[in-house]
Enzyme design. Structure first.
Site, PDB file in Angstrom:
ATOM      1  N   GLU A   1       0.857  -1.188   0.054  1.00 42.10           N
ATOM      2  CA  GLU A   1       0.114   0.065  -0.101  1.00 42.10           C
ATOM      3  C   GLU A   1       0.928   1.211  -0.196  1.00 42.10           C
ATOM      4  O   GLU A   1       1.920   1.199   0.512  1.00 42.10           O
ATOM      5  CB  GLU A   1      -0.956   0.096   1.298  1.00 42.10           C
ATOM      6  CG  GLU A   1      -1.749  -1.026   1.514  1.00 42.10           C
ATOM      7  CD  GLU A   1      -2.453  -1.198   2.737  1.00 42.10           C
ATOM      8  OE1 GLU A   1      -2.543  -0.107   3.373  1.00 42.10           O
ATOM      9  OE2 GLU A   1      -2.819  -2.300   3.165  1.00 42.10           O
TER      10      GLU A   1
ATOM     11  N   LYS B   1       2.207   4.529   1.314  1.00 43.62           N
ATOM     12  CA  LYS B   1       2.475   5.195   2.840  1.00 43.62           C
ATOM     13  C   LYS B   1       1.790   6.548   2.676  1.00 43.62           C
ATOM     14  O   LYS B   1       2.802   7.565   2.256  1.00 43.62           O
ATOM     15  CB  LYS B   1       3.756   4.908   3.351  1.00 43.62           C
ATOM     16  CG  LYS B   1       3.794   5.449   4.884  1.00 43.62           C
ATOM     17  CD  LYS B   1       5.239   4.834   5.475  1.00 43.62           C
ATOM     18  CE  LYS B   1       5.077   5.297   7.081  1.00 43.62           C
ATOM     19  NZ  LYS B   1       5.100   6.530   7.403  1.00 43.62           N
TER      20      LYS B   1
ATOM     21  N   ASP C   1       1.029  10.157   3.668  1.00 39.20           N
ATOM     22  CA  ASP C   1       1.931  11.158   5.042  1.00 39.20           C
ATOM     23  C   ASP C   1       0.854  12.194   5.580  1.00 39.20           C
ATOM     24  O   ASP C   1       0.757  13.204   4.899  1.00 39.20           O
ATOM     25  CB  ASP C   1       3.077  11.883   4.044  1.00 39.20           C
ATOM     26  CG  ASP C   1       4.049  12.500   5.288  1.00 39.20           C
ATOM     27  OD1 ASP C   1       3.793  11.884   6.288  1.00 39.20           O
ATOM     28  OD2 ASP C   1       4.745  13.367   5.074  1.00 39.20           O
TER      29      ASP C   1
ATOM     30  N   TYR D   1      -7.047   2.006   5.986  1.00 38.16           N
ATOM     31  CA  TYR D   1      -6.231   0.931   5.822  1.00 38.16           C
ATOM     32  C   TYR D   1      -6.398  -0.229   6.859  1.00 38.16           C
ATOM     33  O   TYR D   1      -5.849  -1.436   6.630  1.00 38.16           O
ATOM     34  CB  TYR D   1      -4.876   1.177   5.514  1.00 38.16           C
ATOM     35  CG  TYR D   1      -4.431   1.996   6.686  1.00 38.16           C
ATOM     36  CD1 TYR D   1      -3.946   3.390   6.067  1.00 38.16           C
ATOM     37  CD2 TYR D   1      -4.257   1.621   7.761  1.00 38.16           C
ATOM     38  CE1 TYR D   1      -3.400   4.260   7.231  1.00 38.16           C
ATOM     39  CE2 TYR D   1      -3.723   2.522   8.906  1.00 38.16           C
ATOM     40  CZ  TYR D   1      -3.025   3.853   8.431  1.00 38.16           C
ATOM     41  OH  TYR D   1      -2.419   4.677   9.276  1.00 38.16           O
TER      42      TYR D   1
ATOM     43  N   LYS E   1      10.683   3.006   3.147  1.00 40.70           N
ATOM     44  CA  LYS E   1      10.611   4.567   2.733  1.00 40.70           C
ATOM     45  C   LYS E   1      11.317   4.846   1.422  1.00 40.70           C
ATOM     46  O   LYS E   1      12.185   4.249   1.070  1.00 40.70           O
ATOM     47  CB  LYS E   1      11.294   5.018   4.124  1.00 40.70           C
ATOM     48  CG  LYS E   1      10.673   5.109   5.370  1.00 40.70           C
ATOM     49  CD  LYS E   1       9.513   6.042   5.525  1.00 40.70           C
ATOM     50  CE  LYS E   1       8.899   6.525   6.829  1.00 40.70           C
ATOM     51  NZ  LYS E   1       9.962   7.130   7.607  1.00 40.70           N
TER      52      LYS E   1
ATOM     53  N   CYS F   1      13.991  45.516  13.153  1.00 40.30           N
ATOM     54  CA  CYS F   1      13.717  45.001  11.970  1.00 40.30           C
ATOM     55  C   CYS F   1      15.289  45.056  11.201  1.00 40.30           C
ATOM     56  O   CYS F   1      15.715  46.193  11.326  1.00 40.30           O
ATOM     57  CB  CYS F   1      12.741  45.759  11.445  1.00 40.30           C
ATOM     58  SG  CYS F   1      12.581  45.359   9.707  1.00 40.30           S
TER      59      CYS F   1
ATOM     60  N   CYS G   1      14.898  47.987   8.554  1.00 42.53           N
ATOM     61  CA  CYS G   1      14.866  49.462   8.779  1.00 42.53           C
ATOM     62  C   CYS G   1      15.137  49.935  10.304  1.00 42.53           C
ATOM     63  O   CYS G   1      15.067  51.032  10.618  1.00 42.53           O
ATOM     64  CB  CYS G   1      13.240  49.680   8.560  1.00 42.53           C
ATOM     65  SG  CYS G   1      12.154  49.069  10.014  1.00 42.53           S
TER      66      CYS G   1
ATOM     67  N   CYS H   1       7.687  43.663  12.036  1.00 46.50           N
ATOM     68  CA  CYS H   1       7.760  45.038  11.735  1.00 46.50           C
ATOM     69  C   CYS H   1       6.594  45.736  11.480  1.00 46.50           C
ATOM     70  O   CYS H   1       6.030  45.435  10.775  1.00 46.50           O
ATOM     71  CB  CYS H   1       8.926  45.383  10.892  1.00 46.50           C
ATOM     72  SG  CYS H   1       9.152  47.005  10.444  1.00 46.50           S
TER      73      CYS H   1
ATOM     74  N   CYS I   1       8.927  50.745   6.251  1.00 49.00           N
ATOM     75  CA  CYS I   1       9.977  49.986   6.098  1.00 49.00           C
ATOM     76  C   CYS I   1      10.262  49.326   4.587  1.00 49.00           C
ATOM     77  O   CYS I   1       9.246  49.049   3.953  1.00 49.00           O
ATOM     78  CB  CYS I   1       9.853  48.578   6.999  1.00 49.00           C
ATOM     79  SG  CYS I   1      10.752  47.304   6.969  1.00 49.00           S
TER      80      CYS I   1
END
Ligand code: AMP
Ligand code: ZN
Length: 675
Positions: A117, A119, A121, A228, A319, A413, A416, A431, A436
């Protein structure tokens, strides 16, 4: 309460079956059996009957997928059968070694086969059905104890609330909840637009969504589910499904979505072929997979092999090649986004991952940094998968050089040098200096983007230079540029400069809704901009609107309304609008103005109606169509925004609510008169 007649009860049953069937065809089979409009009509009829006869309401009714209010917290539940993890194999040799091991343990077995099957995620779920009804959905947790997230599980359309007929009395189903890649990308785009931290990958997004306390928000995220594993307690003889393969088929019959790319493999060679094939084909799947799971098909043999402390001995996760790799952090830079959000980025010693060279990885936000406790010089594990942004998943503190410095978010920042803020409860540091350069660059790029003012040729690199050279200090400055003033930019000739000036001038004809979107107000994406401009035909109207008036727009929530209102309150933004007005940008909609003049003449223009009960002559749909034709709008539930409730015989809870809210009521005759 109204008395229930057998006819009503029968109709409710009938409607539930129809709606369930249609929803199954749509979400599980991917093969719709009726028009959306027909489905909506059936769904609403069911909803109306249930609200008129609340005695008939049951939790497994298809109208009950989304809860009314957020949960305060989740309670822990003990899994009847623990949810084990899977042993990993990273190549065919490791797989062969795994096979050797279990074969030594079951020496008498000569015939066997595997089920391969994909896998998926995502995040695994355990679902319990009693007498065919979904009674509980739980997260995996630590495998023994999980969290009860039933309310959220119910919002996943491909999970049946009720199993198909003749299901066993008790059923436990396991499977993977996941976010399809397009939904994942879309929610990250929305989060970016809203200035929120991005999800690192679909797995985190799925897990985070499932643990969200407000099921209404979960419902919006469009999770999906592949089943499953099937457990039928008391079926030790395994008569119903003696193999994993048959379990999967039974799951499908019970109404679950089962991944179609499963395969019976009698030998290692077939497993290898399956694995090789999906290692490339996975790239074209609509969801993310991180390997294949190989399971022994015979459940009898599975039972014989049993479990180690952590894993089943009869399954292994094969995997795909490493999408995680160790490397060193040589530094951390901080990027400032369009909304002023500061994102720390790890600068890495370049490493090969999932077929590309990765030299930078996102560290997301301050919370994540604290969690990782990242020091410059650390060895870290970076992960990249498909189109996902590379990220640092873990730090290996045991490899930390002596005297390494912990990285801390700057207090000013980096663009700026103004102090940054971090609102309480938020993971994002920001910021908030509107001049800026980072925010200005972001604002210009957004303004020029395809969905906004669509200024051809004004890309990231040009914007960067323009801001650096202080040619523009706001989007309004774009409209004062001359071809000559652009000549100081790198690689800018006379022809190109003239072309760009032409494109800028042309953007003045873009419609009001694009301009509103282009302003980059928080939460105002292109859809919201459209909704807003339909109601506020010009900038004066929206600037003068109170949050309540903005929220009155269908589809606009309080958070958005606040953001819009606040934006127009700021003096800097007000003067920007004034300057834009002077340039001749479209700050009013032409079509809407014309349309509205026409619509205004319709008798029910701008009025919102709800219809309840059985009308003497008109069917509900007919009434609805008539109202809409006359310029009115029909909604399903009574709220403060409702203008009229059209009341027929046997009206139920809607009438009560309308009375509470003091909403005008109409008989069918009165409605017809208004028309
Ligand atoms: P891992 O989290 O990497 O240890 O892998 C184990 C997890 O893979 C399980 O807990 C399941 O959530 C997940 N998984 C995804 N697809 C399948 C599948 N087809 N069969 C079994 N487990 C799966
Ligand atoms: Zn700044």
């Amino acid at each position: 309460m109204e008395p229930i007649t057998p006819q009503i009860e029968q109709r409710v049953q009938e409607l539930r079956q129809l709606v369930e069937k249609a929803s199954y065809a749509y979400y599980v089979l991917d093969n719709p059996m009726m028009e959306d409009a027909v489905y909506d009509r059936l769904y609403r009829e069911l909803q109306a009957l249930e609200s008129a006869y609340p005695q008939l309401l049951t939790p497994e009714s298809p109208t009950q997928r989304v809860g009314e209010r957020p949960a305060a917290n989740f309670t822990s539940v003990r899994h009847k059968v623990p949810l084990y993890s899977l042993e990993n194999a990273f190549n065919l040799e490791e797989f062969a070694a795994w096979q050797e091991r279990w074969r030594r343990q079951a020496p008498g077995i000569n015939e066997f086969e595997y089920v391969c099957e994909l896998k998926i995620d995502g995040s695994s779920l355990a679902l319990t059905y009693e007498n065919g009804i979904l009674v509980r959905g739980a997260t995996r947790g630590d495998g023994t104890m999980g969290e009860d997230i039933t309310q959220n599980v119910r919002t996943i359309r491909s999970i049946p609330l009720r199993l198909a007929a003749d299901a066993p009395t008790m059923v436990e189903v396991r499977g993977e909840a996941f976010l399809p890649l397009d939904v994942f990308a879309q929610s990250n785009r929305e989060r970016e637009q809203a200035g929120e931290a991005l999800f690192a990958n679909p797995r985190n997004a799925a897990a985070g969504t499932l643990r969200q306390l407000d099921s209404r928000k979960v419902a919006k995220r469009k999770l999906d589910f592949f089943a499953y594993t099937l457990h039928i307690p008391g079926q030790e003889d395994l008569a119903v499904a003696p193999t994993q393969w048959e379990s999967l088929e039974l799951l499908q019959k019970l109404g679950f979505r089962v991944n179609p790319h499963r395969q019976l493999c009698p030998s290692v060679a077939e497993v290898q072929a399956y694995y090789d094939r999906w290692n490339t084909e996975r790239l074209s799947l609509a969801y993310m997979t991180d390997g294949v799971v190989v399971k022994i098909n015979s459940l009898k043999l599975q039972a014989e092999l049993g479990f180690t402390q952590k894993f089943p001995r009869w399954a292994v996760a094969l995997k795909y090649p490493a999408e995680e790799a160790p490397t060193k952090v040589v530094g951390v830079t901080v990027q400032v986004g369009r909304t002023g959000a500061l994102t720390p980025v790890a600068e890495l010693q370049p490493v090969q991952l999932a077929g590309t060279t990765v030299s930078r990885a996102s560290l997301h936000n301050s919370d994540r940094l604290t969690q990782l406790d990242l020091h410059i010089g650390d060895t870290v594990i970076v992960r990249k998968a498909g189109e996902i942004i590379p990220e640092v998943v873990r730090v290996l503190p045991e490899l930390r050089p002596a005297h390494a410095q912990r990285f801390q978010m700057p207090s000013v920042c980096p663009e700026c040098q103004q102090p940054v803020i971090r609102p309480t409860g938020e993971a994002v540091t920001r910021c908030i200096n509107s001049s800026c350069p980072a925010i200005l660059r972001g604002a210009l790029i957004h303004w020029a983007s395809r969905e906004a003012l669509d200024i051809n040729g004004l890309g990231d690199k040009l914007v960067l230079q323009m801001v650096d050279k202080k040619l523009v200090q706001s989007v309004a400055d774009l409209y004062e540029l001359t071809a000559n003033s652009l000549l100081s930019l790198e690689r800018m000739g006379k022809k190109l400069a003239e072309k760009l000036i032409g494109a800028i001038a042309e953007s003045k004809t873009q419609p009001w809704e694009r301009v509103l979107y282009g302003l980059g107000i928080r939460h105002v994406g292109s859809v919201n901009a459209q909704l807003l401009t339909q109601k506020f035909p010009n900038v004066e109207a929206i600037a003068a609107a109170s949050p309540a008036q903005i929220e009155a727009v269908y589809g606009i929530g309080p958070e958005i309304a606040q953001a819009v209102h606040q934006w127009f309150q700021l003096p800097a933004n007000q003067s920007l609008i004034e300057r834009l007005q002077a340039t001749g940008i479209q700050l009013a909609s032409q079509e809407t103005a014309a349309n509205q003049a026409g619509e205004k003449n319709l008798p029910l223009a701008g009025k919102i109606f709800v219809v309840t009960g059985t009308l003497p002559t008109l069917k509900r749909d007919e009434a609805k169509a008539l109202i809409q034709k006359a310029g009115g709008k029909v909604t399903d539930s009574v709220s403060a925004k409702t203008n009229y409730l059209v009341v027929g015989e046997d009206a139920g809870s809607k009438l009560k609510k309308a009375q509470q809210l003091g909403i005008a009521q109409l008989t069918e005759a009165q409605l017809l008169e208004m028309l």
